[in-house]
Design a protein around this motif. Structure first.
Motif, PDB file in Angstrom:
ATOM      1  N   ARG A 884       0.822  -1.218   0.000  1.00 25.49           N
ATOM      2  CA  ARG A 884       0.000   0.000   0.000  1.00 25.49           C
ATOM      3  C   ARG A 884       0.852   1.262   0.000  1.00 25.49           C
ATOM      4  N   LEU A 885       1.813   1.319  -0.931  1.00 20.25           N
ATOM      5  CA  LEU A 885       2.737   2.454  -0.935  1.00 20.25           C
ATOM      6  C   LEU A 885       2.273   3.609  -1.822  1.00 20.25           C
ATOM      7  N   THR A 886       1.459   3.333  -2.818  1.00 17.36           N
ATOM      8  CA  THR A 886       1.169   4.370  -3.804  1.00 17.36           C
ATOM      9  C   THR A 886       0.430   5.573  -3.211  1.00 17.36           C
ATOM     10  N   ARG A 887      -0.290   5.371  -2.141  1.00 12.74           N
ATOM     11  CA  ARG A 887      -1.008   6.493  -1.557  1.00 12.74           C
ATOM     12  C   ARG A 887      -0.104   7.399  -0.740  1.00 12.74           C
ATOM     13  N   TRP A 888       1.115   6.940  -0.431  1.00 10.55           N
ATOM     14  CA  TRP A 888       2.034   7.718   0.398  1.00 10.55           C
ATOM     15  C   TRP A 888       3.195   8.307  -0.395  1.00 10.55           C
ATOM     16  N   LEU A 889       3.658   7.594  -1.430  1.00 12.23           N
ATOM     17  CA  LEU A 889       4.837   8.046  -2.171  1.00 12.23           C
ATOM     18  C   LEU A 889       4.442   8.902  -3.353  1.00 12.23           C
ATOM     19  N   GLN A 890       5.311   9.860  -3.657  1.00 11.83           N
ATOM     20  CA  GLN A 890       5.131  10.674  -4.828  1.00 11.83           C
ATOM     21  C   GLN A 890       5.895  10.061  -6.004  1.00 11.83           C
ATOM     22  N   LYS A 891       5.624  10.557  -7.186  1.00  6.54           N
ATOM     23  CA  LYS A 891       6.238   9.997  -8.393  1.00  6.54           C
ATOM     24  C   LYS A 891       7.756  10.126  -8.351  1.00  6.54           C
ATOM     25  N   GLU A 892       8.250  11.210  -7.740  1.00  6.73           N
ATOM     26  CA  GLU A 892       9.690  11.446  -7.707  1.00  6.73           C
ATOM     27  C   GLU A 892      10.422  10.500  -6.764  1.00  6.73           C
ATOM     28  N   ASP A 893       9.693   9.709  -5.994  1.00  5.72           N
ATOM     29  CA  ASP A 893      10.335   8.793  -5.050  1.00  5.72           C
ATOM     30  C   ASP A 893      10.611   7.416  -5.648  1.00  5.72           C
ATOM     31  N   TYR A 894      10.258   7.219  -6.919  1.00  4.16           N
ATOM     32  CA  TYR A 894      10.524   5.950  -7.596  1.00  4.16           C
ATOM     33  C   TYR A 894      11.691   6.142  -8.581  1.00  4.16           C
ATOM     34  N   PHE A 895      12.631   5.156  -8.613  1.00  7.04           N
ATOM     35  CA  PHE A 895      13.768   5.201  -9.553  1.00  7.04           C
ATOM     36  C   PHE A 895      13.930   3.816 -10.179  1.00  7.04           C
ATOM     37  N   ASP A 896      14.047   3.789 -11.504  1.00 12.94           N
ATOM     38  CA  ASP A 896      14.217   2.530 -12.245  1.00 12.94           C
ATOM     39  C   ASP A 896      15.614   2.481 -12.859  1.00 12.94           C
ATOM     40  N   PHE A 897      16.367   1.336 -12.646  1.00 15.93           N
ATOM     41  CA  PHE A 897      17.701   1.152 -13.218  1.00 15.93           C
ATOM     42  C   PHE A 897      17.793  -0.151 -14.000  1.00 15.93           C
TER      43      PHE A 897
END
Length: 924
Positions: A884-897
């Motif tokens: 249930r992370l999507t309601r707490w995190l903003q888009k800028e908090d995800y990083f794909d490598f």
């Protein structure tokens, strides 16, 4: 540690909030707020707003200097609002919060209104600007001031001069316009003030803005209005035009351009001759010429009045009527000839011949005798008013021919005897008024004839004996006698349908001709009013009870000047909701006990009004059983004391408490009243600031009660101890809910409240931070983290970012409990970075660390930072449903490598920005 500190602080914080909740007060200086539906005659005790039918929730404020300041203490659900004072300007959106307002009365002196003053009043129907001084006050209205009032149908200006207000646009919903005591000198000025009043005027903005049919125009009491002007009311269609107490000649209306008029009122204009030309020109349906000087009416004048359906000639000094007066008015249905001198000269029946007349008022005309068949030539008559004459006898045939008569008023005549059968010719009679007569005996046989007599009023100057049988369908009965009223009962004869009963006398007797236990039964009685009668009618020791059972009674108004209240009992009234007691003289040693016992018998009571009772000191035991009480009114009480035990009832005090002309005792045991009146939970308190107190019987200083309490009783520990204890009980209950492990949402609210509190205080929770980033990873990704990620973040610039990292495998000491170490490290890190892959999601420790990081984010949403670094493609839906992370995190908090290291620089920049934000939040 932090949670325990917060738990310790939470009771104090909630205590402050509960006290804050208790501190909002209905008590408003110079304002009276109430609900008139609770007590119909509330205005008898306290000044209230003049209302219109159907409106009950009111607020009436005086001595206003700042409208916005005053309205802050007024509930926003009011339907009627009256404001009085001196206010130079009404600011924009002054009433925007009063969405339910339907009536607004403004008496604010010289006044300027802005364009947006009435914004938001979509429900307003009545707007009155009033000033009752003889001079005209200045009032300025912009042209669009009334634009927002889309429901307005009644607009009134009284005592205001509108000469400086031009081109005002009237709402198209308007039906009634009133200008009284204004500066008008001629009707032509109306077009300049109201641009769309007259259809087709040059100042009209658009056809849509025209007032197509204004039903009522009231220009009464304009003492300078003496000219009409050509075309002043061009094409205007009116239902009613009132020109009472104006010098304007009605002849001027003929050239005013008025297209249609149904009713013309010329009361008190000094008219000496009936305006036949005006009646004929407009084909008037109604004409009121009351309080004028029309003493004679000639036959030639009657040719112009064929269209009249209503004619009022009251108080004109008329001494005679033409022989064919009514026959010359074929459409006439209502005729008012009251307060004239027709008694000795009116010719009957030739003078009263009409096939359509339904209402005839001949009150106060000095009639002495009515001949046989006096009204037989009025076959359609439904109401006949003969009150205030000198009629002493009614023969059986006097009312012959009135088959459809429903209302007959013979009040305040010298009638002494009613012959049996005198009503036999009135089968449709429903209302009969015999108040103020000299009757001594009245029997049900004397009332025979009408089949559906519903309303009966009986009166005598001395004593009155009433014998059965009662009219079978009687709904309301009022009996008045200065001496004695005696009911004679042969057996149990109930008033089956009686709903309203009023008895006013010095004494009431109940006489039976059979067994001692005979009673009069009122199974349907709803409203009972008793004035001047001894309370023995409710005595529990009387073998014969006049009011033995009142199963449906809801309103009891009992005023008495007797002192025998010892055995008063209200046990037969299980549904009583309104109780009004006055002049019962409870001033005795056991007065308070009697009042307490009396109120215990009516637990469903909603309204209690006590007047001239002098009950002494009121305590908690007086009202403890009245859990449904909504209004408490104390009027004209002397040496009233309020015991400190009443504090225990504060949470369940009535919604409205009124003190009207009350003199208190100057005692500090009542010192709790001051704080309560200004911090009353859900209670409006009125009149306390105007009350006085007396230290003893010889104290005539008229000391203000509130001032005495504040000067002589500055501290009231008992009241505050009660408030604190009450709040603590509520707090402990709330804390018990917060500690319930099954209610997770309460934990979330606790965390939100924690975060909000630190922000409100202007600082974050100060805590020592040892790390910049806590990194969570699995063993399969350890090589990449140590070789690629850690050097890039940990080495000093320009090679790396120079961050202090926390790695569980490296920084946790030997023998440390990994769970405790993980929680402590996350608490002391500015951010948490979770390196995620498919292997990481399968790792027990990685899942645990991710869950801890999530809880940390939820618990501290304002300061905690959680970043996710994806090394390969992972189904986000699976991650969302699991953590249930999507309601707490903003888009800028995800990083794909997973596609390479092309985003490395962006990742470093975002990480540094997030760390700076977290650091700033914490340090602030």
């Amino acid at each position: 540690m932090e949670i325990s500190v917060f738990s310790a602080l939470l009771p104090l914080l909630l205590l402050a909030f509960v006290n804050h909740g208790l501190s909002w007060a209905w008590t408003a200086p110079d304002c009276n707020i109430g609900d008139s539906s609770l007590l119909a005659n509330l205005s008898y005790y306290t000044p209230i707003c003049s209302l219109v039918p159907g409106l009950y929730l009111f607020a009436s404020c005086s001595n206003i200097k700042d409208v916005i300041q005053t309205l802050r203490a007024v509930p926003h659900d009011r339907e009627a609002l009256c404001l009085q004072g001196m206010v130079p300007i009404l600011p924009p959106n002054a009433f925007a919060n009063f969405f339910s307002l339907k009536l607004l009365r403004l008496q604010l002196g010289n006044l300027k209104v802005t364009s947006k003053t009435f914004q938001g009043l979509d429900q307003l129907q009545h707007l009155h600007f009033e000033h009752h001084a003889p001079c005209c006050m200045g009032l300025f209205l912009p042209s669009d001031a009334l634009e927002a009032l889309i429901s307005l149908n009644d607009l009134s200006f009284q005592g205001y001069c509108l000469n400086y207000s031009q081109n005002i646009q009237l709402p198209i919903s308007l039906t009634c316009l009133t200008l009284r005591h204004s500066c008008l000198t001629k009707l032509q000025e109306l077009q300049e003030i109201f641009s769309n009043l007259v259809p087709g005027s040059s100042n009209s903005v658009s056809p849509r803005s025209l007032v197509s049919f204004l039903e009522v125009l009231d220009l009464s009491s304009n003492l300078q209005l003496n000219q009409a002007g050509d075309g002043a009311l061009h094409s205007l269609q009116l239902h009613s035009l009132r020109l009472d107490s104006t010098p304007l000649s009605s002849i001027g209306l003929l050239g005013s351009g008025l297209l249609q008029l149904g009713f013309l009122s010329l009361v008190g204009t000094g008219v000496k001759k009936m305006p036949g030309n005006v009646v004929r020109y407009f084909a008037l349906h109604a004409l009121d010429l009351g309080r004028n000087q029309i003493q004679d009416i000639w036959d030639p004048d009657l040719t112009n009045y064929h269209s009249l359906e209503l004619l009022s000639l009251h108080d004109n000094g008329l001494q005679s009527l033409p022989i064919k007066f009514l026959s010359a008015l074929p459409q006439l249905q209502r005729l008012n000839l009251s307060m004239n001198n027709l008694g000795s000269t009116l010719v009957l029946p030739e003078g009263l011949v009409s096939a359509k007349l339904k209402v005839l008022d001949l009150s106060y005309n000095e009639f002495c005798n009515l001949p046989y068949g006096a009204f037989s030539f009025l076959p359609q008559l439904q109401e006949l008013w003969l009150g205030g004459n000198n009629i002493s006898n009614l023969m059986n045939g006097t009312l012959e021919g009135l088959m459809w008569l429903k209302t007959l008023d013979l009040s305040w005549n010298q009638i002494k005897v009613l012959n049996p059968g005198w009503l036999s010719s009135l089968p449709s009679l429903t209302s009969l008024n015999l108040l103020g007569t000299y009757l001594e005996h009245i029997s049900g046989k004397q009332l025979q004839g009408p089949h559906k007599l519903r309303h009966l009023l009986l009166g005598s100057h001395d004593m009155l004996d009433i014998y059965p049988p009662w009219p079978p369908e009687l709904l309301s009965l009022e009996v008045r006698a200065e001496g004695v009223i005696q009911f004679i009962v042969h057996n149990e004869e109930p008033f089956l349908f009686l709903e309203n009963l009023t008895l006013q006398t010095s004494n009431i007797l109940f006489h039976t001709t059979v067994s001692d236990n005979t009673t009069v039964y009122f199974p349907s009685l709803y409203h009972l009013t008793l004035r001047g009668i001894s309370s023995y009618v409710f005595s529990s020791h009387q073998p014969q009870k006049f009011f033995s059972q009142l199963p449906r009674l809801e309103h009891l108004h009992f005023w008495s000047d007797h002192m025998d209240t010892d055995n008063m009992c209200l046990l037969s009234m299980p549904r009583l909701q309104v109780l009004e007691l006055g002049d019962l003289n409870f001033l005795s040693e056991f007065s308070l006990v009697k009042l307490e016992m009396l109120l215990k018998q009516v637990p469903q009571l909603q309204v209690l009004a006590l007047s001239h009772l002098n009950p002494g000191t009121l305590s908690m035991s007086t009202f403890k059983d009245l859990g449904h009480l909504r209004l408490l009114l104390l009027n004209s009480e002397y040496s009233l004391g309020l015991d400190s035990s009443l504090q225990e009832l504060i949470p369940q005090m009535p919604q409205y408490v009124y003190f009207s002309d009350v003199t208190f005792t100057c005692q500090c045991k009542s010192s709790w009243v001051g704080p309560w009146a200004t911090q009353a939970p859900n209670t409006f308190v009125y009149g306390l600031e105007k009350s006085i107190c007396m230290a003893n019987t010889s104290d005539y200083s008229r000391t203000p009660f509130v001032s005495f309490l504040s000067d002589h009783c500055p501290h009231d520990p008992e009241f505050w101890v009660f408030l604190i204890s009450f709040n603590l009980i509520l707090l402990m209950s709330t804390l018990a809910l917060f500690g319930c492990p099954k209610w997770y949402w309460l934990h979330y609210l606790q965390n939100l409240f924690h975060s909000w509190w630190w922000k409100l205080c202007g600082r974050g929770p100060r805590r020592q931070l040892y790390y910049d980033v806590f990194i969570s990873y699995c063993q399969q990704d350890k090589a990449w983290v140590l070789k690629e990620l850690v050097p890039a973040l940990e080495k000093p610039p320009p090679i790396g970012e120079g961050l202090k990292l926390c790695l569980p495998d490296r920084d946790f000491g030997l023998g440390w409990d990994r769970m405790d170490a993980t929680v402590a490290s996350m608490e002391t890190s500015r951010a948490i970075l979770c390196v995620l892959s498919c292997q990481a999601l399968k790792s027990t420790w990685c899942n645990l660390e991710l869950r801890l990081a999530t809880y940390h984010l939820v618990a501290r949403p304002a300061v905690a930072r959680l970043l996710l670094l994806f090394l390969e493609t992972i189904d986000r839906q699976k991650l969302c449903s699991y953590h249930r992370l999507t309601r707490w995190l903003q888009k800028e908090d995800y990083f794909d490598f997973h596609q390479g290291m092309e985003e490395w620089d962006f990742f470093c920049e975002q990480l540094q920005r997030r760390l700076r934000e977290a650091g700033q939040e914490r340090e602030d």
